[in-house]
Design a protein around this motif. Structure first.
Motif, short mmCIF file in Angstrom:
data_model
loop_
_atom_site.label_atom_id
_atom_site.label_comp_id
_atom_site.label_asym_id
_atom_site.label_seq_id
_atom_site.Cartn_x
_atom_site.Cartn_y
_atom_site.Cartn_z
N GLN A 82 0.65 -1.03 0.05
CA GLN A 82 0.21 0.04 0.20
C GLN A 82 0.94 1.38 -0.01
OE1 GLN A 82 -3.33 -0.18 -0.47
NE2 GLN A 82 -2.97 -2.25 -0.78
N GLY A 83 1.91 1.28 0.73
CA GLY A 83 2.92 2.17 0.79
C GLY A 83 3.58 2.36 -0.71
N VAL A 84 3.93 1.61 -1.62
CA VAL A 84 4.52 1.90 -2.89
C VAL A 84 3.23 2.39 -3.73
CG1 VAL A 84 5.27 0.49 -4.74
CG2 VAL A 84 6.38 -0.01 -2.54
N SER A 85 2.14 1.71 -3.58
CA SER A 85 0.93 2.08 -4.50
C SER A 85 0.85 3.88 -4.25
CB SER A 85 -0.18 1.52 -4.11
OG SER A 85 0.05 -0.13 -4.46
N TYR A 86 0.75 4.10 -3.07
CA TYR A 86 0.42 5.31 -2.59
C TYR A 86 1.49 6.12 -3.39
CZ TYR A 86 0.47 9.57 0.33
OH TYR A 86 0.58 11.13 0.68
N ASP A 87 2.71 5.85 -3.04
CA ASP A 87 3.86 6.79 -3.57
C ASP A 87 3.85 6.85 -4.94
OD1 ASP A 87 4.67 7.25 -0.99
OD2 ASP A 87 6.21 5.98 -0.78
N LEU A 88 3.60 5.93 -5.66
CA LEU A 88 3.40 5.77 -6.98
C LEU A 88 2.12 6.64 -7.59
CD1 LEU A 88 4.04 2.05 -8.44
CD2 LEU A 88 5.62 3.99 -8.37
N ARG A 89 1.27 6.65 -7.00
CA ARG A 89 0.03 7.61 -7.34
C ARG A 89 0.36 9.01 -7.20
NH1 ARG A 89 -3.27 3.21 -5.42
NH2 ARG A 89 -3.06 4.23 -3.31
N LYS A 90 1.10 9.07 -6.20
CA LYS A 90 1.64 10.67 -5.87
C LYS A 90 2.48 10.90 -6.68
CE LYS A 90 3.69 13.28 -2.19
NZ LYS A 90 4.51 13.49 -0.84
N ALA A 91 3.65 10.23 -7.00
CA ALA A 91 4.86 10.50 -8.14
C ALA A 91 4.13 10.67 -9.41
CB ALA A 91 5.84 9.32 -8.13
N LEU A 92 2.99 9.92 -9.78
CA LEU A 92 2.41 10.18 -11.30
C LEU A 92 1.76 11.39 -11.39
CD1 LEU A 92 1.05 6.55 -11.94
CD2 LEU A 92 2.78 7.51 -13.14
N MET A 93 1.14 11.59 -10.30
CA MET A 93 0.31 12.93 -10.18
C MET A 93 1.33 14.28 -10.30
SD MET A 93 -2.46 14.78 -10.24
CE MET A 93 -3.70 13.53 -10.14
N GLU A 94 2.32 14.05 -9.41
CA GLU A 94 3.49 15.19 -9.51
C GLU A 94 3.85 15.39 -10.84
OE1 GLU A 94 6.12 14.29 -6.24
OE2 GLU A 94 4.55 15.20 -4.91
N LYS A 95 4.24 14.00 -11.49
CA LYS A 95 4.93 14.20 -12.84
C LYS A 95 3.87 14.83 -13.77
CE LYS A 95 8.17 13.01 -15.69
NZ LYS A 95 9.66 13.25 -15.50
N VAL A 96 2.69 14.43 -13.94
CA VAL A 96 1.55 15.02 -14.72
C VAL A 96 1.60 16.55 -14.54
CG1 VAL A 96 -0.80 14.99 -15.41
CG2 VAL A 96 0.63 12.80 -15.26
N GLN A 97 1.65 16.90 -13.21
CA GLN A 97 1.29 18.30 -12.92
C GLN A 97 2.48 19.19 -13.48
OE1 GLN A 97 -0.96 19.85 -11.68
NE2 GLN A 97 -2.29 18.11 -11.12
N LYS A 98 3.71 18.49 -13.67
CA LYS A 98 4.77 19.35 -14.18
C LYS A 98 4.94 19.31 -15.86
CE LYS A 98 7.96 18.43 -10.41
NZ LYS A 98 8.98 17.83 -9.84
N PHE A 99 4.00 18.57 -16.51
CA PHE A 99 4.07 18.43 -17.87
C PHE A 99 3.35 19.67 -18.62
CE2 PHE A 99 3.49 13.57 -18.28
CZ PHE A 99 4.78 13.24 -18.14
#
Length: 588
Positions: A82-99
């Motif tokens: 669950q921790g990795v899933s949370y971090d991946l969703r967060k990282a993906l959202m942060e990445k998309v926000q920087k696009f």
């Protein structure tokens, strides 16, 4: 993949604990058949109850140890998953926000959603199973073979001969399965895309009586998803009979040869009991390998799709320490110096060598046909797009030297499409500036001519609006979007055809409010009546500046502007349109 591995490695302590506890379970499971051999040979065969009790107690103690190790392992495995899933969703959202806008087009919206939800879930579930079952399965096979070899090397060769055959077969299936599961995930993207389009465009679908056609389109992509899923599941389910055939053949040979050895006195009953236990453990592991291979294949495909987003190159510069924080207390000047921009997917420039100067507090109207580059020009100012060539300056400071976040705090931007978020009207108005007081919010709503409309709603400013504000009219959405920008009290106000859905009376009131704003304003409009009230007008055509001046100057010098004005004259209306000039301008 490096970012994905780094995310997992961040939970290394929990992973080590989970693996250690899994190894404790494995050790107990490998020890139990050996203890059972001792009970049979040293206890039952010779009628020694003391040996039976002694080894029986050890079996119970070790079983309890394995039970608590398994429960604790589940806790740590779940934490990692669950921790990795949370971090991946967060990282993906942060990445998309920087696009940048162009970066976002690398994948469809439905694909982003699938990657952030379904793909991340697949990775998380596989991590959990890896720490609970996947890592344990091959180790159990290896351990069972080793323990069997210690007991009876001759009989173990029968069991050992099946392992290379099965492993080769599993690797073959894994390679094919990974490719097919990637195709399934892509089909899921297509299904999500069709669903999203129909939910967002439900009114258009009904208005054009396209429901049967859209149902057919959805049925087609849904059918492709079903067919691809069935195809890969057939492959995975084919594994089970083949694996069981090989293992059951090995067990049968083990029983036949073992019987002869027991009768010949070359081995004892306890050894055969232990060997059969190890053989059945190996068989049970192989029997769930189809499930494990399927899960790993899906996770491998999902990991690749998530890594595609995380490892994608960004065209939008990241914020860096040491950039200039330009804090504005008054409306700034804005200057474009030979600015050009081309979209990555286009062979032509959207803007070419655009140069202009907007003085402090001035209002600039931007006009032009479809595809002239009007929206592109506005999006360059807050850094939503980055110029291909040239420079944009705010108060003679290049925006390339400014902190992007600080720059955007000074800008109120109202896009062409009035996008509202699910939630209350209050939450939408305060979305960009949550620290303002209630009075400021009310004044912004009044300036946008939406306050009275809100007050008439059942719960006023706490009324919940649906997705994208679909329960509101186009004009109401535009005014709410404008009010959201005004709440920020911006020093730069960018309006992209913001009043296109308003009636003349409401637009006039909105403009009266905007004229009182202490901002440098750039607005896109197709209405000459609106443009004529601005300090200057910029006329674009195919990305190039074809005219720039006041309303009166363009009437006198620009044939294109004259044609626009002429097309919007009402019957009986004469020149000059909405100006205070003493003499009308005659057109030839």
């Amino acid at each position: 993949m490096n970012k994905l591995r780094d995310t997992v490695w961040g939970y290394r302590l929990s992973i080590f604990v989970a693996v250690f506890l899994m190894l404790v379970e494995l050790a107990v499971e490998l020890a139990l058949p050996f203890i059972l051999k001792k009970i049979v040979d040293d206890g039952i065969q010779v009628s020694n109850m003391d040996a039976v009790v002694y080894w029986g107690v050890w079996m119970v103690v070790l079983s309890i140890l394995a039970f608590f190790s398994g429960v604790t392992n589940t806790f740590f495995s779940g934490r990692v998953s669950q921790g990795v899933s949370y971090d991946l969703r967060k990282a993906l959202m942060e990445k998309v926000q920087k696009f940048s806008y162009s970066d976002l087009h690398m994948f469809s919206t439905s694909s982003y959603i699938t990657r952030m939800t379904n793909d991340v879930t697949q990775i998380g579930n596989t991590l959990f199973m890896s720490l609970r079952v996947m890592l344990r399965a091959p180790l159990l096979i290896i351990g069972s073979v080793i323990m069997s070899f210690i007991i009876d090397p001759g009989l173990t060769i029968i069991l050992l001969a099946t392992v290379p055959i099965i492993i080769t077969f599993l690797i073959f299936v894994l390679r094919i399965g990974s490719k097919q599961f990637k195709q399934v995930q892509q089909r899921l993207d297509e299904v999500n895309r069709v669903i999203r389009e129909n939910l967002m465009g439900v009114r258009i679908v009904r208005a054009f009586i396209r429901a049967p056609k859209e149902e057919s389109r959805f049925g087609h992509v849904n059918s492709e998803l079903k067919d691809d899923t069935i195809r890969v599941l057939k492959l995975m389910e084919t594994m089970m009979p083949i694996l069981l055939l090989v293992m059951n053949t090995a067990i049968l040979l083990l029983l036949i040869i073992g019987r002869e050895k027991v009768l010949a006195g070359q081995t004892n009953v306890g050894d055969m009991v232990a060997l059969m236990n190890y053989a059945l453990r190996v068989s049970s592991v192989f029997s769930i390998f189809s499930f494990l291979i399927m899960a790993f294949s899906r996770a491998r495909a999902s990991a690749g799709r998530v890594a595609e987003v995380l490892d994608a190159d960004e065209k939008l510069p990241e914020l860096k320490e040491g950039r200039v924080n330009l804090r504005l207390t008054a409306p700034p000047s804005i200057q474009f110096d030979k600015v050009s921009y081309d979209y990555p997917e286009s062979s032509e420039y959207a803007l070419t060598q655009v140069s202009l100067q907007v003085r402090q507090g001035d209002k600039l109207a931007i006009m032009g046909g479809t595809g002239a580059g009007k929206s592109t020009l506005l999006q360059l100012i807050p850094g939503l797009l980055v110029p291909t060539n040239g420079e944009i300056q705010i108060n003679e400071t290049s925006i390339a030297d400014l902190s992007i976040s600080e720059l955007r705090k000074m800008i109120g931007y109202v896009p062409q499409e009035s996008f509202l978020f699910s939630g209350t009207i209050r939450e939408n108005l305060l979305w960009g500036a949550r620290e303002v007081d209630n009075q400021t919010m009310l004044e912004a709503a009044k300036a946008a001519q939406i306050h009275e409309t809100i007050e008439k709603l059942p719960n006023g400013y706490d009324t919940v609006i649906g997705q994208k504000g679909m329960s509101l009219s186009g004009g109401q959405r535009q005014r709410l979007s404008l009010a959201r920008a005004l709440v920020m009290n911006p020093k730069i106000l960018l309006l992209d055809d913001t009043t296109s859905a308003l009636d003349a009376a409401t637009e006039s009131k909105v403009w009266e409010s905007l004229e009182q704003m202490d901002s440098t304003m750039l607005l896109i409009t197709q209405k000459v009546k609106t443009a004529s009230k601005c300090d200057s007008i910029l006329l674009l055509d195919h990305g190039e500046v074809v005219a720039h001046g006041t309303h009166q100057e363009l009437l006198a010098t620009s044939t294109i502007y004259q044609a626009i004005v002429q097309s919007q004259l009402e019957e009986g209306e004469t020149w000059p349109l909405l100006t205070t000039a003493e003499q009308p301008i005659e057109l030839n």
